[in-house]
Design a protein around this motif. Structure first.
Motif, mmCIF file in Angstrom:
data_model
loop_
_atom_site.group_PDB
_atom_site.id
_atom_site.type_symbol
_atom_site.label_atom_id
_atom_site.label_comp_id
_atom_site.label_asym_id
_atom_site.label_seq_id
_atom_site.Cartn_x
_atom_site.Cartn_y
_atom_site.Cartn_z
ATOM 1 N N PHE A 193 35.907 36.981 -1.200
ATOM 2 C CA PHE A 193 36.997 36.540 -2.071
ATOM 3 C C PHE A 193 37.937 37.695 -2.399
ATOM 4 C CE2 PHE A 193 38.675 35.756 -6.396
ATOM 5 C CZ PHE A 193 39.450 34.637 -6.100
ATOM 6 N N ILE A 194 37.385 38.905 -2.533
ATOM 7 C CA ILE A 194 38.226 40.081 -2.774
ATOM 8 C C ILE A 194 39.205 40.269 -1.619
ATOM 9 C CG2 ILE A 194 38.197 42.607 -2.909
ATOM 10 C CD1 ILE A 194 35.652 42.390 -4.561
ATOM 11 N N ASN A 195 38.740 40.039 -0.385
ATOM 12 C CA ASN A 195 39.636 40.126 0.764
ATOM 13 C C ASN A 195 40.797 39.152 0.638
ATOM 14 O OD1 ASN A 195 38.169 42.131 2.109
ATOM 15 N ND2 ASN A 195 36.840 40.647 3.107
ATOM 16 N N VAL A 196 40.500 37.954 0.146
ATOM 17 C CA VAL A 196 41.551 36.954 -0.059
ATOM 18 C C VAL A 196 42.547 37.439 -1.105
ATOM 19 C CG1 VAL A 196 42.030 34.587 -0.836
ATOM 20 C CG2 VAL A 196 40.056 35.042 0.635
ATOM 21 N N VAL A 197 42.027 37.991 -2.201
ATOM 22 C CA VAL A 197 42.892 38.479 -3.280
ATOM 23 C C VAL A 197 43.801 39.600 -2.780
ATOM 24 C CG1 VAL A 197 42.918 39.648 -5.512
ATOM 25 C CG2 VAL A 197 41.293 37.802 -5.106
ATOM 26 N N VAL A 198 43.216 40.556 -2.054
ATOM 27 C CA VAL A 198 43.992 41.694 -1.561
ATOM 28 C C VAL A 198 45.075 41.234 -0.597
ATOM 29 C CG1 VAL A 198 43.861 43.824 -0.214
ATOM 30 C CG2 VAL A 198 42.112 43.326 -1.925
ATOM 31 N N TYR A 199 44.775 40.244 0.220
ATOM 32 C CA TYR A 199 45.751 39.762 1.201
ATOM 33 C C TYR A 199 46.837 38.898 0.556
ATOM 34 C CZ TYR A 199 47.679 37.203 5.185
ATOM 35 O OH TYR A 199 48.536 36.636 6.096
ATOM 36 N N ARG A 200 46.434 38.045 -0.378
ATOM 37 C CA ARG A 200 47.375 37.037 -0.877
ATOM 38 C C ARG A 200 48.147 37.456 -2.121
ATOM 39 N NH1 ARG A 200 45.521 30.860 0.112
ATOM 40 N NH2 ARG A 200 44.609 31.099 2.193
ATOM 41 N N ASP A 244 59.946 25.844 -4.126
ATOM 42 C CA ASP A 244 58.989 24.832 -3.699
ATOM 43 C C ASP A 244 57.697 25.442 -3.156
ATOM 44 O OD1 ASP A 244 60.214 25.986 -1.556
ATOM 45 O OD2 ASP A 244 60.380 24.144 -0.369
ATOM 46 N N SER A 245 57.442 26.704 -3.455
ATOM 47 C CA SER A 245 56.263 27.359 -2.914
ATOM 48 C C SER A 245 55.003 26.945 -3.675
ATOM 49 C CB SER A 245 56.422 28.881 -2.984
ATOM 50 O OG SER A 245 55.243 29.519 -2.569
ATOM 51 N N ARG A 246 53.920 26.664 -2.918
ATOM 52 C CA ARG A 246 52.615 26.344 -3.507
ATOM 53 C C ARG A 246 51.595 27.421 -3.143
ATOM 54 N NH1 ARG A 246 50.651 20.709 -1.594
ATOM 55 N NH2 ARG A 246 48.927 21.356 -2.941
ATOM 56 N N PHE A 247 52.068 28.530 -2.659
ATOM 57 C CA PHE A 247 51.176 29.582 -2.174
ATOM 58 C C PHE A 247 50.434 30.224 -3.330
ATOM 59 C CE2 PHE A 247 50.025 33.734 -0.518
ATOM 60 C CZ PHE A 247 49.616 33.447 0.770
ATOM 61 N N ASN A 248 49.102 30.223 -3.264
ATOM 62 C CA ASN A 248 48.287 30.876 -4.287
ATOM 63 C C ASN A 248 46.955 31.299 -3.663
ATOM 64 O OD1 ASN A 248 46.607 28.487 -4.302
ATOM 65 N ND2 ASN A 248 48.161 27.536 -5.596
ATOM 66 N N LEU A 249 45.988 31.654 -4.489
ATOM 67 C CA LEU A 249 44.716 32.127 -3.963
ATOM 68 C C LEU A 249 43.897 31.014 -3.323
ATOM 69 C CD1 LEU A 249 43.565 34.599 -6.780
ATOM 70 C CD2 LEU A 249 44.678 35.142 -4.614
ATOM 71 N N ALA A 250 44.179 29.776 -3.660
ATOM 72 C CA ALA A 250 43.407 28.649 -3.125
ATOM 73 C C ALA A 250 44.164 27.848 -2.076
ATOM 74 C CB ALA A 250 42.986 27.723 -4.262
ATOM 75 N N TRP A 251 45.469 27.943 -2.063
ATOM 76 C CA TRP A 251 46.282 27.155 -1.128
ATOM 77 C C TRP A 251 47.292 28.054 -0.413
ATOM 78 C CZ3 TRP A 251 45.932 22.358 0.747
ATOM 79 C CH2 TRP A 251 47.023 21.876 1.473
ATOM 80 N N PRO A 252 47.495 27.900 0.874
ATOM 81 C CA PRO A 252 46.792 26.979 1.784
ATOM 82 C C PRO A 252 45.369 27.428 2.061
ATOM 83 C CG PRO A 252 48.249 28.411 3.015
ATOM 84 C CD PRO A 252 48.510 28.714 1.572
ATOM 85 N N PRO A 253 44.516 26.525 2.583
ATOM 86 C CA PRO A 253 43.128 26.895 2.895
ATOM 87 C C PRO A 253 43.078 28.031 3.914
ATOM 88 C CG PRO A 253 43.430 24.498 2.946
ATOM 89 C CD PRO A 253 44.796 25.102 2.849
ATOM 90 N N SER A 254 41.909 28.649 4.027
ATOM 91 C CA SER A 254 41.745 29.788 4.931
ATOM 92 C C SER A 254 42.126 29.403 6.359
ATOM 93 C CB SER A 254 40.291 30.277 4.902
ATOM 94 O OG SER A 254 39.942 30.727 3.619
ATOM 95 N N HIS A 255 42.930 30.242 6.970
ATOM 96 C CA HIS A 255 43.392 29.985 8.331
ATOM 97 C C HIS A 255 43.565 31.315 9.062
ATOM 98 C CE1 HIS A 255 46.980 30.661 5.871
ATOM 99 N NE2 HIS A 255 47.526 31.173 6.970
ATOM 100 N N CYS A 256 43.605 31.239 10.367
ATOM 101 C CA CYS A 256 43.774 32.432 11.188
ATOM 102 C C CYS A 256 45.182 32.983 10.992
ATOM 103 C CB CYS A 256 43.541 32.099 12.657
ATOM 104 S SG CYS A 256 43.825 33.495 13.774
ATOM 105 N N PRO A 277 49.828 40.193 -3.121
ATOM 106 C CA PRO A 277 51.202 40.677 -2.910
ATOM 107 C C PRO A 277 52.123 39.601 -2.357
ATOM 108 C CG PRO A 277 49.604 42.251 -2.056
ATOM 109 C CD PRO A 277 48.849 41.000 -2.358
ATOM 110 N N LEU A 278 51.578 38.713 -1.490
ATOM 111 C CA LEU A 278 52.406 37.642 -0.933
ATOM 112 C C LEU A 278 52.789 36.625 -2.001
ATOM 113 C CD1 LEU A 278 50.581 36.972 2.471
ATOM 114 C CD2 LEU A 278 52.672 38.286 2.071
ATOM 115 N N TRP A 319 45.006 50.684 -2.155
ATOM 116 C CA TRP A 319 45.103 51.351 -0.866
ATOM 117 C C TRP A 319 46.263 50.789 -0.049
ATOM 118 C CZ3 TRP A 319 43.037 55.563 1.307
ATOM 119 C CH2 TRP A 319 43.132 55.707 2.690
ATOM 120 N N ARG A 320 46.491 49.480 -0.178
ATOM 121 C CA ARG A 320 47.543 48.832 0.616
ATOM 122 C C ARG A 320 48.839 48.673 -0.158
ATOM 123 N NH1 ARG A 320 44.495 43.812 3.747
ATOM 124 N NH2 ARG A 320 42.861 45.053 4.776
ATOM 125 N N HIS A 321 48.722 48.277 -1.425
ATOM 126 C CA HIS A 321 49.922 48.009 -2.237
ATOM 127 C C HIS A 321 49.714 48.600 -3.634
ATOM 128 C CE1 HIS A 321 51.088 45.096 0.885
ATOM 129 N NE2 HIS A 321 49.848 44.653 0.820
#
Length: 285
Positions: free
Chosen positions: A27-34, A46-58, A36-37, A141-143
């Motif tokens: 979950f920490i990986n998800v937080v670190v990636y998402r 109209d953005s719905r981007f958050n820690l839970a949406w969209p579901p995990s994808h490549c 900043p986005l 480290w990243r942001h």
């Protein structure tokens, strides 16, 4: 409790603790990636981007990730470090974060050795603290300018933990936080030249320092005097060796690397102080 169980039960116990920690690391990986986005996507109406949406994808072909391909550590080894959909290489940083979180959970158990409900509560809050520090470290480290939200959340978690004075008296922790913010904002107003970038970086450091005081109160300062002195001496030496900071870019390389070096170093120093103070506290439990 650990001394009274058999080796097989002990192995299963630590394996379970490690798996819980590795799941938190995922979950920490998800937080670190998402995280900043999310700040960027927030500008879209109209953005719905958050820690839970969209579901995990490549991130390469946008194919959804199957649940059995998302098991911490095991899925990475099973897939040999490549995505199941497009066989693109998965960064080892993801599994490193999962393993680190799992090992931190096991370390907390080994140090505290909980034997009753109050000890288990202390171990649970300690786990939250070290996991949150890991998340802040990975994000810094990243942001380095995006850690303010996590640090503020860590502050409130520390105050909640101290409702029962688990790590420090609540009144002392609140007063220490107020002093930190007062002095921190004053220092930013007096020294910050770049109000758009420099002040944001400095605010992240203030939030993190306040979070540490929210957990341990003024004992964070008294018990970590040696580390704080070493950090201050290092900062002063860096400041003097770089012509009072004006030639720092020439010593650190590209502008972007130089800009991120100071806040990352500062936040790393603060996290070291907090982690050391937890260790000191754990020795006295």
């Amino acid at each position: 409790m650990l001394e009274t169980v058999g080796p097989n039960t002990l192995f299963l116990l630590f394996a379970g603790v490690f798996f819980v920690g590795a799941s938190v690391g995922s979950f920490i990986n998800v937080v670190v990636y998402r995280l900043p986005l999310m700040a960027i996507e927030a500008e879209a109406e109209d953005s719905r981007f958050n820690l839970a949406w969209p579901p995990s994808h490549c991130p390469h072909c946008s194919a959804p990730i199957r649940p059995w391909h998302n098991i911490p550590v095991l899925s990475y080894c099973w897939l040999q470090g490549r995505s199941a959909c497009c066989r693109h290489r998965i960064s080892p940083l993801y599994v490193f974060g999962e393993i680190s979180a799992g090992l931190l959970a096991v370390t907390v158990m080994l140090i505290l050795k909980p034997i009753n409900s109050s000890d288990v509560l202390a171990a649970a809050w300690s786990g939250i603290l070290v996991w949150w520090l890991l998340a802040i470290a990975c994000l810094a480290w990243r942001h380095p300018g995006s850690t303010g939200t996590l640090s503020q959340t860590l502050l409130w978690l520390g105050l909640l933990a101290n409702l029962q004075e688990l790590f420090a008296p609540l009144h002392q922790a609140v007063f220490a936080v107020c002093c930190c913010y007062g002095l921190g904002w004053l220092a930013i107003l007096l020294t910050s030249r770049d109000q758009q970038h420099g002040s944001i970086q400095a605010q992240c450091g203030v939030h993190l320092a306040a979070a540490g005081l929210g957990w341990f109160g003024f004992s964070l300062i008294t018990a970590s005097t040696g580390i704080i002195a070493a950090i201050c001496v290092t900062a002063f030496a860096m400041f003097r060796l770089t012509d009072r900071g004006t030639n720092l870019l020439a010593y650190l390389g590209p502008d972007e690397s130089a800009v991120s070096a100071w806040p990352t170093w500062l936040q790393g120093s603060l996290m070291t102080i907090v982690a050391y103070q937890w260790f000191v506290w754990a020795q006295g439990v």
